[in-house]
Each structure stands twice: as structure tokens, then as C-alpha cells.
Design an enzyme around this catalytic site. Structure first.
Site, PDB file in Angstrom:
ATOM      1  N   ASP A 494       1.043  -1.320  -0.039  1.00  0.00           N
ATOM      2  CA  ASP A 494       0.155   0.145   0.267  1.00  0.00           C
ATOM      3  C   ASP A 494       1.009   1.088   0.136  1.00  0.00           C
ATOM      4  O   ASP A 494       1.993   1.088   0.283  1.00  0.00           O
ATOM      5  CB  ASP A 494      -0.911   0.056   1.505  1.00  0.00           C
ATOM      6  CG  ASP A 494      -1.791   1.018   1.326  1.00  0.00           C
ATOM      7  OD1 ASP A 494      -2.418   1.639   0.322  1.00  0.00           O
ATOM      8  OD2 ASP A 494      -1.605   1.806   2.439  1.00  0.00           O
ATOM      9  N   THR A 496      -0.122   5.101   0.957  1.00  0.00           N
ATOM     10  CA  THR A 496      -0.433   5.846   2.181  1.00  0.00           C
ATOM     11  C   THR A 496      -0.401   5.417   3.642  1.00  0.00           C
ATOM     12  O   THR A 496      -1.071   4.359   3.921  1.00  0.00           O
ATOM     13  CB  THR A 496      -1.686   6.738   2.211  1.00  0.00           C
ATOM     14  OG1 THR A 496      -2.016   7.196   0.667  1.00  0.00           O
ATOM     15  CG2 THR A 496      -1.961   7.755   3.145  1.00  0.00           C
ATOM     16  N   GLU A 598      -4.535  19.959   2.322  1.00  0.00           N
ATOM     17  CA  GLU A 598      -5.051  21.523   2.608  1.00  0.00           C
ATOM     18  C   GLU A 598      -4.692  21.877   3.975  1.00  0.00           C
ATOM     19  O   GLU A 598      -4.307  23.115   4.184  1.00  0.00           O
ATOM     20  CB  GLU A 598      -6.592  21.202   2.618  1.00  0.00           C
ATOM     21  CG  GLU A 598      -7.393  21.510   1.305  1.00  0.00           C
ATOM     22  CD  GLU A 598      -8.779  21.577   1.517  1.00  0.00           C
ATOM     23  OE1 GLU A 598      -9.518  21.489   2.618  1.00  0.00           O
ATOM     24  OE2 GLU A 598      -9.276  22.380   0.442  1.00  0.00           O
ATOM     25  N   PHE A 639     -13.998  20.687  -4.962  1.00  0.00           N
ATOM     26  CA  PHE A 639     -13.181  19.553  -5.726  1.00  0.00           C
ATOM     27  C   PHE A 639     -13.836  18.496  -6.017  1.00  0.00           C
ATOM     28  O   PHE A 639     -14.576  18.174  -5.065  1.00  0.00           O
ATOM     29  CB  PHE A 639     -11.914  19.703  -4.593  1.00  0.00           C
ATOM     30  CG  PHE A 639     -10.924  18.683  -5.479  1.00  0.00           C
ATOM     31  CD1 PHE A 639      -9.909  19.127  -6.330  1.00  0.00           C
ATOM     32  CD2 PHE A 639     -10.956  17.223  -5.126  1.00  0.00           C
ATOM     33  CE1 PHE A 639      -9.032  18.426  -6.705  1.00  0.00           C
ATOM     34  CE2 PHE A 639     -10.061  16.276  -5.651  1.00  0.00           C
ATOM     35  CZ  PHE A 639      -9.161  16.870  -6.571  1.00  0.00           C
ATOM     36  N   LYS A 662      -7.487  26.802  -6.917  1.00  0.00           N
ATOM     37  CA  LYS A 662      -6.074  25.964  -6.918  1.00  0.00           C
ATOM     38  C   LYS A 662      -6.540  24.631  -7.356  1.00  0.00           C
ATOM     39  O   LYS A 662      -7.410  24.309  -7.228  1.00  0.00           O
ATOM     40  CB  LYS A 662      -5.703  26.155  -5.282  1.00  0.00           C
ATOM     41  CG  LYS A 662      -6.480  25.320  -4.479  1.00  0.00           C
ATOM     42  CD  LYS A 662      -5.970  25.289  -3.368  1.00  0.00           C
ATOM     43  CE  LYS A 662      -6.840  24.278  -2.237  1.00  0.00           C
ATOM     44  NZ  LYS A 662      -6.560  24.495  -0.810  1.00  0.00           N
ATOM     45  N   THR A 776      -2.572   1.204  -4.439  1.00  0.00           N
ATOM     46  CA  THR A 776      -3.157   2.143  -3.792  1.00  0.00           C
ATOM     47  C   THR A 776      -4.604   2.635  -4.148  1.00  0.00           C
ATOM     48  O   THR A 776      -4.842   2.523  -5.281  1.00  0.00           O
ATOM     49  CB  THR A 776      -2.402   3.349  -3.712  1.00  0.00           C
ATOM     50  OG1 THR A 776      -2.685   4.402  -2.910  1.00  0.00           O
ATOM     51  CG2 THR A 776      -1.880   4.007  -5.122  1.00  0.00           C
ATOM     52  N   ASP A 778      -5.209   5.874  -4.036  1.00  0.00           N
ATOM     53  CA  ASP A 778      -5.023   7.105  -4.197  1.00  0.00           C
ATOM     54  C   ASP A 778      -5.140   7.618  -5.594  1.00  0.00           C
ATOM     55  O   ASP A 778      -5.060   6.532  -6.520  1.00  0.00           O
ATOM     56  CB  ASP A 778      -3.492   7.690  -3.661  1.00  0.00           C
ATOM     57  CG  ASP A 778      -3.774   8.725  -2.689  1.00  0.00           C
ATOM     58  OD1 ASP A 778      -4.545   9.319  -2.892  1.00  0.00           O
ATOM     59  OD2 ASP A 778      -2.667   8.865  -1.669  1.00  0.00           O
ATOM     60  N   LYS A 896      -7.026  -5.318  -4.806  1.00  0.00           N
ATOM     61  CA  LYS A 896      -5.732  -5.550  -4.099  1.00  0.00           C
ATOM     62  C   LYS A 896      -5.778  -6.988  -4.209  1.00  0.00           C
ATOM     63  O   LYS A 896      -4.520  -7.477  -4.507  1.00  0.00           O
ATOM     64  CB  LYS A 896      -5.629  -4.867  -2.972  1.00  0.00           C
ATOM     65  CG  LYS A 896      -5.594  -3.364  -3.027  1.00  0.00           C
ATOM     66  CD  LYS A 896      -5.379  -2.784  -1.844  1.00  0.00           C
ATOM     67  CE  LYS A 896      -5.062  -1.221  -1.841  1.00  0.00           C
ATOM     68  NZ  LYS A 896      -4.760  -0.526  -0.536  1.00  0.00           N
ATOM     69  N   ASP A 916      -1.246  -1.010   6.049  1.00  0.00           N
ATOM     70  CA  ASP A 916      -1.767  -0.618   7.334  1.00  0.00           C
ATOM     71  C   ASP A 916      -2.942  -0.339   7.665  1.00  0.00           C
ATOM     72  O   ASP A 916      -3.494   0.086   8.731  1.00  0.00           O
ATOM     73  CB  ASP A 916      -0.935   0.806   7.634  1.00  0.00           C
ATOM     74  CG  ASP A 916      -1.497   1.993   6.896  1.00  0.00           C
ATOM     75  OD1 ASP A 916      -1.934   1.577   5.757  1.00  0.00           O
ATOM     76  OD2 ASP A 916      -1.434   2.962   7.183  1.00  0.00           O
TER      77      ASP A 916
END
Length: 1292
Positions: A494, A496, A598, A639, A662, A776, A778, A896, A916
Site C-alpha cells: 500500500d 499511504t 489542505e 473539488f 487552486k 493504492t 490514491d 488488491k 496498514d
């Protein structure tokens, strides 16, 4: 470990929970969940699962039968039981039953104790969780209840920092609008806050009296493992209210920064999403275990087949047996020196007084003459006749029998061995086939468990894997997979929380064309981190975060002098976000951010003087350089993954309206005003520089809006938000309109801090030929950035393939193009062969062998869903295995596990998964070895893992040191075990040719029982627990040492047969050398030495000494324990030997220990000791010679490493000696190089130089690496491609 926020329908189909993961009520399959608040009677009729969880396997009643059932699934244990049953039948067994039951009970007991201990800790963990206290609303009163007693439909009150007990529908909270903040570390490993909100109709139910009257009913989806999806409907007061995942609090979350909240239990216990994602616990076994089962079957079947063949041949052909001087020891009793003959002087009287037995045919006198000489002829006749009775009719037909004599029954009951009269037990037609020796399986089962337990404790006690910061040690949560750690080929990780700390740090920025963040020395060169001066001093700002560090003072100077671009830059960061601020004490600000990015940006603005202080639904208050300014918040353009940007529209105190935006550079740069082109070019250079350093980048821009345009735009936005259909598309179009022609401000660069040592660990594992895949949830950009940060991806790579197709055809085409590019580059370059030549030289269809250059593959989750389909999975696997690095983004927990299962299925390689969070549990359980990262990010992955520690960098030590040593030790143990047991057992086979295969044993039955349990168990245990080929520093320094485990070189079928051959060779010498010596040897008094008991003692003593010397040769790392066990075992053998032949035991047990004085008389003869020494030398010298030649002619890598280490030690000792000589002023010799011949050649060859891993591996190419690589190629050539089997990835 971010869970995808959006999931395509393809994923939804792939995510369907397996049948085992659903709770099925007794009345049928659950298709929907119905839960009515405050009505247990209604909910109980559905028989939903309770909130009690169970991860243990046994209880008091089921432990014994279930554990025994599991243990007897082992082939060796089943064989043990079968053998015990046979030995209880006296007609077919030559040994007592206790020779088998003792080792069997020992093995079962040790394994049962280990399993019971493991399950005890599982029970302890379950009880700790199930007995947590929760406040449940029952009959209008809040009562304390244990978690296990919480039911579906109950209303629970949670307080700040409490764990969520079950999957709850949020009803109300202490925060405005029914908001609450949760931490989902145990679910996804992320420590940043997430927001959940109650639906408006229930957000006002904050009073207990109102909640007690609440009788709403929820109808929703059945239990499933989708962490980010929930759909349901609340029926209350004749109205329907839609429910989504934003209204749910999942078990495992922690309530943060919220004083209290109430929730309605929807799913409990095993039905919760946390437990649904735990997956099925699989029984994991190592490849050595599977091989051992096969070898045990061979070891059982082959001796049995040989015995059956010999038995039938003997029974059918009845060969002539010639008896004479050539075989005296087998047919004579003990001579005058033995005690048995002394105790048989009453046999002549027995001959005359015994009742007449059946008539037996005996040999003529000339055939008996060798046995009728000497003082005690009657003893020899009795022993011979006992043997003759065993032979039965087989020998009557082979020899003439002119006379008949009566043989007394006492002779028929006489014993040729302490195990009873097997000859007398034999049937008239010949003895039954011999059973395989029980010691073949007695030792390894018990010893393997002890060795594995020792290896597990070494992992637990390793101080170098102890995290001082978190006070967390490494933990081996299983004792059965240690040697598999030395054979890993694929690691699935993984991102993160595993590779990264999930801590974002504001690192650099670009403002108005100038880059900030780098520190330069006086020569204008970039200063490294260790060379940097003190960080920037933010003491001018009383609200600064003291933990924030920044190294470039020029940025603070620009802020202090009032640079307008810099001020506008940080003003944007302080306004354009969704962070919540909490100020418990004056000046102590706590930011609660949904995204760590952020939080990092707002914290940076805070330290540089633009402090976000508070917000309301309509305002934002910022302290700008000490002055409080309140902005009117007009709109938030939030977002999402499609927009990849966020904007706010604010009105400043002067009434000016401005949009701040942004977002990702790929999106925002196309929406800038054309007047910023020059600034854009400079900023792009900075962005490329930041991206090259693996930093996460965002582009900042602004746009001024006039009042009239904004009013008209706001009206259209309102209409779009109220639309019943295509609401999202209409809003996106409105946002797109206003976010255009913006002015560029600059860019930010955030570092997602890697865990310490991650790049070095990945580099080291790559050198060990271990492939690392990152799986991941992400985003692609984030995952790729981390790939560059941890050096999985580099700028030197030939190409990075990115697969983003949304359909099956698109994904297939992208994978095909990737393979074609790799093959095109390999047609001209490929170790001297073209791609076509390579394919023609092997059966591989994979491009793995032929790829020249380094490639990487990045694939998105929606593309992976197509790639994992049955008709495309092989194409995906082939492409992925040809790449050096693979990164899968936006993947679900089930995907996964599917990726891991795909590699297991086709590559036949040992896999390791490390993570984790709860979304890694299924991957951890699917892999051969699961590793959980423990610490601050939750414990779900740890609870499901086989090993756990707190930092990714410890993985290199777990594999390269503990794993490699465990594999080495286990292989050496098994090789030695099979050797010593075949040397022990095959002596019986050779003896059978001289005793008519009557099942008579060579050794004393007590020696047979104690051989593996006492005499030879402890030395091999010491070697199996403590042995090392090279020190731990060298294991880390030379990762190529890991490759023999991946290729399974140290113990396989070939090595097994080599051990058998060595054992057979030893047994032949062990039997025939004493046999040949005893044929004509005499004692000191001139009498003949040969008798059965003396022969047995000689052979047994030779065996114990030979195998003890052999274990000394096999031991590579000597400790005091090794010395004590080896020499102590020899001493124990002689002590027991003399004790069993002593008068004391004979007086206590006259029927068991009859051979008084035999050992003392035998070992007092010089001839016996010369025989033992000769046998030992002849058995051991070929082994020594072979190893010497191999070490000099074809050393392996570990031999080379040991040699270089030895040379360095000698050099250091020599230098010390030379310095000492100089100080004493010795005049004896001026020649200082008094060392062995060949040292100069060693220096010229470079073997004694300190080499790096790569240099050493290249140096050993002609000797050690060459044979490893040739075996690897041979293995790959013999294996089929993924379409037909498994091709091993090669490391050039």
C-alpha cells in the site's frame, strides 16, 4: 491508503461480497436490511448477527477434536497413527508400540500447545473488543452495555475520542447542522479528519426523550464490503429520506472533535463493513511443508514397496541360503565374553526336562560346525535354532535335513534382541515385509516447530526492528511461515501510511516567477538537508505553528516587505479551502482538514502571517500580518476527481469580488489568461523541477469579478442546483464558465513525507531480485509522485506506460501497445540476441526475458477492473511482469486481493503483501505472507497479518536477514535430518539380507527410540536455530545472497536425493566395515569377537559418532550451545549405553535389560575402537574432500563473502602485528609478509577488496552468480508462460 471516492459499475460488479462474507438469516438469503429504531422485538425476528466478533478458532470443547483433526491432515502425522496401529499387532511388528507413540504424543503435544497459545491471544483480543462499554438507549434510559450486547436497531451515544461500536446511521450530534468529525485510520490508514452529517430531519433529535420516541425504519442494502458506498432509505412520519455514505459512521472509526453524537445501529458484528473487509482467514503453508508431505509419502512408500518385493521374491523362489564362516555374527549368541552366554548354562538340563515340542528339521552337523565350537555350544545352538524357527519352511526346502531333534520351548522363547523375539513371531512362510522406520517422521515434525518458534522469538527480540518513537517492537504473529520469508519474489505494498507517513509538508513554492524553498551556499550550490542553516524564525507571529519548518528566509523577507504577489499568494491559501478551525485556548489553533494537503497549505499561510482564524457558513476570518479581516464567502466551487480543482468566491471589506482557484497544473494551465504566458513558461519550469523531486504540485490563480456579472452568474448557479435532472453536469458547466481567463499567481510543492529509509529499502530489495508493486486507492498523480520519491520510478527509465482506458477494448489496446514498444526495443538489443531468437530458444511467450531497458506500468482502477477479467488477465500479467515497477491507482480492497491472487496463480512465486489499514486486510490474507504496519494508523491490518512492525524500512531486515537465515537453517536441518535417518534406517535393510528378512533389528529397541529424541536431536536443533552462513551485516550488504531462496536451491527434490544417497553410502560403510572386521576378529583372550550384541553396539556407536562429526561439518556458526549439545549428546549416549547394560537396571528390570556388561566388554576391545575410527574416517572424508573441491573450484556467493571477510580480518590482524613488532624493535626478520601462498594473486584479483553489492555480484558472475543465473534461466525455460503456467522473472 485512500479508498476511492467514485467507483465505476465495473467495480461494483467486482466488489460483490463473497457468499462467505454475508450473514444469512435462517429464514433465507438476506436481500435487504430492515432495522426499526427502539424495537428489538421487531428486529429479532430477522435473526441478524450480534455485535460479538470472533477471530479465534477453538473453544474449550472443540479444541481437542478440531486441533487433532487439523494435525492429522499432515501426512506425517497420519503415517504415525497408521504405524502405531500396526505396531499394536504383535504378529507383524518387531518393535514395541512405545517406539512410535512417544514421538507421536510429543509432536502432537508441542503443536497443540503452540496452537492453543496462539488462539489464547486471539481470544484475549476478542474479549478486549467485545467487552468495551457503550451507552445504549433502552426504554428511554441510557444504559452501559458491552459491545457484544449491542443489537441492530439500538440507538447508541458516542462521546469524543470513542470508537464506533457498529455501523451506525448518524442521527444527531453536538455540532451545528448535525455534523461530526471522524478519524478512519483503522479503515483506510488515514489520520486526517473526515466529516459526516446527519440528515436534517433527525439532526434536531439531540434530546433523549425525543430519541426514545423515534421509531423510524431503515431499509437498505444487505451487508457488503464497500467502504465508500451505502444506499438506503429512512421511513419516518410517512415520509422517505434518502441515505448515503455521508450519513454513516462505520465500525472502527473514532469520533474526533465532537462532544457527542447519536447513531442507529444498521450492521453489527460480522455484518459490519470492517469485518466484511477482513476476508476469509486462509490456512497458510510454506512450500517446504508441501514438499515435505511429498517426500514423507515417498519415504513411506518406497521402503514398503522394497519390503513387499523382497518378501514375495523370498516367499516364491525360496533361494538357497548358504551358512558358513562368511556370516558368523548373525547366527552365534554372545561368546564367552558376553553375559547372555553365561546365563544360559542351564540349557542342557532344559533340553532333557522340557516337554516335547513339535519336531523341527535342523542342519547337518557339518553345516553347524561353525556354531558348535567354543565353550558354550548350547548357547550357540539355541540362538541358531531360534533363527531357524523364524526362517520356517523357507529353509527346510533349501537344505537336506537327515536328523530330527527336539528343541525345548525355552530356546524358542530366547531373545536375539531386547525387542522380543521377532524371529519367533515370524510366520511359517517367512517374515512379513518390514515397516518403514518410525524415526523417519518423528524428529522433523517436533524439531521444525521448535526451530520455527526460535526464529519467531528472534524476530520479536530484534532491537534493530524496534521503533523507539512509537515504542513498538516487531512481532511474528505466526510461527509457520518463517522460512517462506527467505523466498519472496513479489511484494505488494500500500502507499499511504505504508510507504509514506501521510504527513504533508509545505516544501517549496513559485510566486510570480521566482522559486522559493532551496537554500544555496556561498558558491551558489544547493545545500543538502544536513548542510542547511537554522530554519526560518517565525517568532514575529504569535499564532505560528511551532512544528512548521521552512529553510528559505527570502520568502519571509518578501512577506515582511509587503510584496503584493507574495501577499496575494498566501491570502489565496488562507481562503481557498474547507478547513475547520478550533481554538480551545487563546492563540492555540487546531485545524481539522479533510485532506492533509489542505492542512499543509493552510498551515504554511498561517506561519507566513496569513492566519485562518475562523469561519461561518457566510464568512471567513483571516489575520493578515496581525490584522483581523473578515471576508464574505459567496460561493465554494468544491473539488472533485473530474474537475481536479477548487475555487472560492469572496468579497473583501472594500466590496471587491474575487475568485481564488487552486488545482492540478494539467487542468488549470489551460484556463489562464493569455497575458500570463511568459510567467506561465517560468512557472512550468519550476513545476517540472518540483515534479522531478517527487513533490505534489498545485497551481494557484485568481480572477476579479464585477458585481453585475457575479449576480447574474449566481442566479444561474442557483437554478442549476435546483434542477431535478443532470444537476452535476449543469453545475460543472456553470463552474467551467467562471473558472476561465484567470491570472496566474504561482504554484505550491508539497512533500508527502516518506517513511524513513523507504528509498533505500526499495533499492536494496530490488537488488535482491524482489519486485515491488504498489496498490493504492490514491489518485494517479499522487501515486506517481510517490513512485518518483521512493525511486521506484526514475527519469532514467525507458518509458512509463499509463493505462487509463475505460472500456475493454481501450485497455487491451493500451496493454498491446506497451508490449509492442518493449519488444521493438528488444529486437535490436537483448544480450546479443534478437527478440525472435530468444523466443525460438525457449518456450516462453512472455517478453520478460527479452526486454531491454527499464519500464514501468501505471494503471487506474477502472482500467484494472477490465484487465483482471478472465480473457485479459494474462495479457495484463505479462505486461506488468516485464516492467521494473508497477503502480495500480484507485483500486478497491477486493482488487488488491485479486492482483495478488493473479500473481500467485500464474507465477507460482512467493508473495508478500504489506499494508496498514482495513482496506489492505484482504490483500494481506490473500498473499503467502501478510505484513501489517503497526503504530498510529490503526490495528486492523496488524490483526490480520502474519508479521507486524512499525516502519516499512524494517522489511529489508525481515527478509534479507531473518527470512534468509530461517530458510537456510530449515534447509540445512532437513538435509541433515534425512541424511542421518537414512544412514540409521538403511542399516536394517542391509542386515535383512543376512537374517532372512525376518524383521530382526540391528539396534537395541531403546536405541531406536532414543536415536532421534535424545542422541541426535539437540545438535541439529542448535544448528537449525542459531546457524548463519554470513553475518547479518553481510546479508544486508550483499542482497544477491537472497536469490538461492527464491530459486529454492537449498532444499528441493534434487537435494533430497543427494541426502538420501549420502545416507545410503554411510549406511553401507556403517554395516559392512564392522561386518568385515568382526568376521575374523578376536578378543584379547583369543576368543572370537563376533556376536550379535557386540555388533549392534559397534554399529550404533559408529553411527552416533559419524552423524555428530557430520553436524559439526554442517555447522557454519559455532556457539557455546552448539558445542554443548554436540559433545553433550555424545556423552549422554555413552552414559545411557553403559547404564542399559549395567547390573543395576538388570536387577530392577530383568526381562528388559538382559545383556549385562555387553557395552563395557565390547568397547573395552581395541579392535572395536579401530573399527569405529575407520568407519568414521571413511564416511566423512569424501564429504570433506567434495566440499573442499567445491569451495575452490565452484564457490557460491556466500563462500565468496565469507572468504573476503576472512581476508579482511587477517589483514587487520597482520597490520596490528606489524605495528607491535615495530614497537618492540625486533631484529629477527625484515620480511613482513609471512602469510600463506596465493595472497598476492588474491590482491591482484580484487577478491579481498571491499566491494559493493553490485560489484560483488558482478565479480562472482563467473563462479557463483553464473550458476544461479543458469539455474534461473533453466527454471524459466522449463516453465511455461502465464498462459500455461508460471515463468519466473529474471534479474539480469
Amino acid at each position: 491508503m485512500t479508498v476511492p471516492k467514485e467507483m465505476p459499475e465495473k467495480w461494483a460488479r467486482a466488489q460483490a461480497p463473497p457468499s462467505w462474507s454475508r450473514k444469512k438469516p435462517s429464514w433465507g438469503t438476506e436481500e435487504e436490511r430492515r432495522a426499526r429504531a427502539n424495537d428489538r422485538e421487531y428486529n429479532e425476528k430477522f435473526q441478524y448477527a450480534s455485535n460479538c466478533i470472533k477471530t479465534s478458532k477453538y473453544n474449550i470443547l472443540t479444541f481437542l477434536p478440531v486441533n487433532l483433526f487439523e494435525q492429522f491432515q499432515e501426512v506425517a502425522n497420519t503415517y504415525f497413527l497408521f504405524l502405531l496401529i500396526l505396531q499394536l499387532i504383535p504378529q507383524i511388528s518387531s518393535l514395541s508400540w512405545f517406539t512410535t507413540i512417544v514421538p507421536l504424543v510429543l509432536v502432537l503435544t508441542i503443536t497443540a500447545v503452540k496452537d492453543a497459545t496462539d488462539d489464547y491471544f486471539r481470544h484475549k483480543s476478542d474479549n478486549q473488543v467485545n467487552n468495551r462499554q457503550s451507552q445504549v438507549l433502552i426504554n428511554g434510559i441510557l444504559q452501559q452495555e458491552q459491545w457484544m450486547n449491542v443489537c441492530v436497531g439500538d440507538i447508541i451515544k458516542l462521546e469524543n475520542n470513542q470508537f464506533v461500536a457498529a455501523d451506525l446511521l448518524l442521527l444527531s450530534s453536538s455540532e451545528p447542522h448535525g455534523l461530526c468529525y471522524i478519524e478512519t485510520a483503522e479503515l483506510d490508514g488515514e489520520t486526517n479528519m473526515k466529516v459526516r452529517q446527519a440528515i436534517p430531519v433527525t439532526s434536531e433529535l439531540g434530546d433523549i426523550s425525543k430519541l426514545a420516541k423515534f421509531d423510524g425504519e431503515v431499509i437498505c442494502e444487505p451487508p457488503n464490503n464497500k467502504l465508500d458506498k451505502f444506499s438506503g432509505t429512512l421511513y419516518w412520519k410517512e415520509n422517505k429520506f434518502p441515505l448515503s455514505n455521508q450519513n454513516m459512521l462505520l465500525r472502527g472509526c473514532v469520533l474526533r472533535n465532537t462532544e457527542w453524537c447519536f447513531g442507529l445501529v444498521i450492521f453489527a458484528g460480522p455484518d459490519t463493513k470492517l469485518m466484511q473487509n477482513s476476508g476469509r482467514t486462509k490456512f497458510k503453508r510454506t512450500s517446504i511443508d508441501r514438499l515435505m508431505n511429498t517426500l514423507v509419502l515417498w519415504g513411506v512408500q518406497k521402503p514398503s514397496l522394497v519390503g513387499v518385493v523382497v518378501y514375495h521374491i523370498g516367499g516364491s523362489s525360496r533361494p538357497l541360503v548358504v551358512i558358513g564362516h562368511q556370516s558368523p555374527i548373525l547366527f552365534q549368541s554372545l561368546n564367552s565374553g558376553g553375559s547372555f552366554g553365561n546365563r544360559c548354562k542351564n540349557w542342557p538340563s532344559a533340553l532333557s526336562t522340557a516337554p516335547s515340542p513339535p519336531l523341527l528339521s535342523v542342519l547337518p552337523t557339518q553345516a553347524l560346525c561353525p556354531f558348535l565350537s567354543g565353550e558354550h555350544q548350547e548357547g550357540r545352538v539355541g540362538a541358531f535354532l531360534c533363527w531357524l524357527c523364524a526362517a520356517g519352511s523357507t529353509f527346510r526346502l533349501s537344505l537336506p535335513f537327515p536328523t530330527q531333534v527336539s528343541v525345548p520351548r525355552c530356546l524358542l522363547r530366547s531373545r536375539l534382541s531386547p525387542g522380543g523375539g521377532p524371529a519367533a513371531k515370524a510366520r511359517a512362510g517367512g517374515a512379513p515385509p518390514p515397516l518403514p522406520d518410525p524415526s523417519f517422521t518423528s524428529c522433523p515434525l517436533c524439531s521444525v516447530e521448535v526451530i520455527r518458534l526460535g526464529h519467531s522469538y528472534f524476530i520479536n527480540w530484534d532491537k534493530k526492528m524496534f521503533c523507539m518513537k512509537k515504542r513498538t517492537p516487531a512481532e511474528a504473529r505466526t510461527t509457520t511461515l518463517n522460512e517462506e520469508l527467505g523466498q519472496v519474489e513479489y511484494i505488494f505494498s500500500d502507499k499511504t501510511g505504508t510507504l509514506t507517513q501521510n504527513i504533508m509538508v509545505f516544501n517549496k513554492c513559485s510566486i510570480n516567477g521566482r522559486s522559493y524553498g532551496d537554500v544555496f551556499d556561498v558558491l551558489g550550490h544547493k545545500a543538502e538537508l544536513g548542510e542547511r542553516p537554522e530554519p526560518v524564525d517565525f517568532s514575529f507571529n504569535p499564532l505560528a505553528d511551532k512544528k512548521f519548518l521552512f529553510w528559505d528566509p527570502s520568502l519571509l523577507e518578501a512577506v515582511k516587505i509587503g510584496d503584493p504577489h507574495t501577499h496575494e499568494f498566501f491570502r489565496l491559501l488562507s481562503l481557498c479551502h474547507t478547513v475547520m478551525s478550533e481554538e480551545k485556548n487563546e492563540g492555540e489553533l487546531y485545524y481539522k482538514a479533510q485532506s492533509p494537503d489542505e492542512g499543509a497549505l493552510v498551515t504554511a499561510a498561517r506561519n507566513f502571517g496569513f492566519v485562518f482564524r475562523s469561519r461561518t457558513p457566510k464568512t471567513i476570518t483571516v489575520h493578515e500580518m496581525g490584522t483581523a479581516i473578515t471576508y464574505q464567502l459567496l460561493a465554494i466551487l468544491d473539488f472533485n476527481n473530474i474537475r481536479k480543482r477548487m475555487s472560492v468566491i469572496v468579497r473583501n471589506p472594500e466590496g471587491k469580488i474575487r475568485l481564488y482557484c487552486k488545482g492540478a497544473d494539467t487542468i488549470l494551465l489551460d484556463r489562464l489568461h493569455h497575458s500570463t504566458q511568459e510567467l506561465l513558461n517560468t512557472t512550468m519550469d519550476h513545476l517540472n523541477e518540483y515534479a522531478g523531486e517527487g513533490l505534489r504540485t498545485l497551481v494557484l490563480a485568481y480572477k476579479d469579478l464585477d458585481e453585475e456579472y457575479y449576480e447574474e452568474w449566481a442566479e444561474r448557479r442557483l437554478q442549476a442546483s435546483l434542477a431535478q435532472d443532470s444537476r452535476e453536469d449543469r453545475l460543472a458547466s456553470i463552474y467551467e464558465e467562471v473558472e476561465n481567463n484567470m491570472m496566474l499567481l504561482g504554484a505550491t510543492a508539497i512533500e508527502d513525507k516518506l517513511q524513513q529509509g523507504v528509498p533505500e529499502t526499495i533499492a536494496l530489495l530490488t537488488l535482491a531480485n524482489i519486485k515491488i508493486w504498489v496498490l493504492t486507492g490514491d489518485k494517479q498523480e499522487t501515486a506517481v509522485n510517490i513512485g518518483y520519491s521512493c525511486k521506484m520510478l526514475t527519469d532514467d527509465m525507458t518509458e512509463v506506460f499509463i493505462v487509463t482506458g475505460h472500456t475493454v477494448l481501450e485497455v487491451r489496446e493500451e496493454l498491446r501497445k506497451a508490449r509492442e514498444k518493449m519488444m521493438d526495443s528488444s529486437r535490436s538489443v537483448g544480450n546479443g540476441f534478437t527478440y525472435q531468437e530468444k523466443l525460438s530458444s525457449s518456450k516462453l511467450t512472455s517478453v520478460l526475458e527479452a526486454v531491454a531497458g527499464e519500464y514501468a506500468l501505471v494503471i487506474n482502477g477502472h482500467s484494472l477492473a477490465h484487465a483482471l477479467e478472465a480473457d485479459m488477465e494474462l495479457e495484463f500479467l505479462e505486461t506488468a511482469c516485464a516492467c521494473k515497477a508497477v503502480i495500480c491507482c484507485r483500486v478497491t480492497p477486493l482488487q488488491k486481493a485479486q492482483v495478488v491472487e493473479l500473481v500467485k496463480k500464474y507465477k507460482k512465486a512467493v508473495t508478500l503483501a504489506i499494508g496498514d489499514g482495513a482496506n489492505d486486510v484482504s490483500m494481506i490474507k490473500t498473499a503467502h505472507i501478510g505484513v501489517g504496519i503497526s503504530g498510529q494508523e490503526g490495528i486492523q491490518a496488524v490483526l490480520a497479518s502474519d508479521y507486524s512492525f512499525s516502519q516499512f524500512k524494517f522489511l529489508q531486515r525481515l527478509l534479507l536477514v531473518h527470512g534468509r537465515w530461517s530458510y537456510l537453517r530449515m534447509c540445512k536441518f532437513l538435509c541433515y535430518f534425512f541424511y542421518k535417518n537414512f544412514a540409521f534406517t538403511m542399516v536394517h535393510f542391509w542386515f535383512g539380507f543376512f537374517c532372512g528378512f525376518s524383521a530382526q533389528t540391528v539396534y537395541d529397541q531403546y536405541f531406536i527410540t532414543l536415536y532421534n529424541i535424545v542422541y541426535t536431536s539437540l545438535p541439529v536443533l542448535a544448528m537449525g536455530v542459531f546457524d548463519q552462513d554470513v553475518p547479518e551485516q553481510r546479508s544486508m550488504e550483499y542482497p544477491k545472497l537472497y536469490e538461492p531462496g527464491q530459486l529454492n536451491l537449498l532444499f528441493n527434490k534434487r537435494e533430497f536425493f543427494i541426502c538420501i544417497a549420502q545416507g545410503i553410502y554411510t549406511s553401507v560403510l556403517m554395516f559392512f566395515i564392522p561386518y568385515g572386521v568382526f568376521a575374523d576378529a578376536t578378543r584379547d583372550d583369543g576368543t572370537q569377537l563376533a556376536d550379535y550384541q557386540s555388533f549392534a553396539v559397534t554399529v550404533a556407536t559408529s553411527l552416533v559418532i559419524v552423524v555428530s562429526v557430520q553436524i559439526g561439518l554442517d555447522t557454519g556458526y559455532w556457539t557455546a550451545i552448539n558445542h554443548f549439545f554436540i559433545w553433550g549428546s555424545l556423552a549422554v549416549y555413552f552414559a545411557i549405553l553403559f547404564a542399559m547394560h549395567s547390573n543395576g537396571l538388570f536387577d530392577m528390570f530383568p526381562n528388559q535389560f538382559r545383556f549385562v556388561g555387553n557395552a563395557q566388554n565390547t568397547l573395552a576391545q581395541p579392535t572395536v575402537w579401530l573399527t569405529i575410527v575407520l568407519t568414521t574416517v571413511v564416511c566423512i572424508m569424501p564429504v570433506v574432500a567434495f566440499r573442499f573441491l567445491r569451495l575452490n573450484l565452484k564457490p557460491d556467493l556466500s563462500d565468496t563473502v565469507r572468504y573476503t571477510q576472512l581476508v579482511r580480518k587477517k589483514q587487520k590482524a597482520q597490520h596490528r602485528c606489524m605495528r607491535r613488532v615495530g614497537r618492540t624493535g625486533s631484529r629477527r626478520s625484515g620480511y613482513a609478509f609471512s602469510h600463506q601462498e596465493g595472497f598476492g594473486e588474491l590482491i591482484m584479483s580484487g577478491k579481498n577488496m571491499r566491494l559493493s553489492s553490485l560489484a560483488l555480484s558482478s565479480f562472482t558472475t563467473r563462479s557463483s552468480s553464473s550458476w544461479i543465473e543458469s539455474l534461473r534461466r533453466k527454471k524459466s525455460d522449463s516453465a511455461s508462460s502465464p498462459s500455461g503456467g508460471a515463468d519466473k522473472p529474471l534479474k539480469g
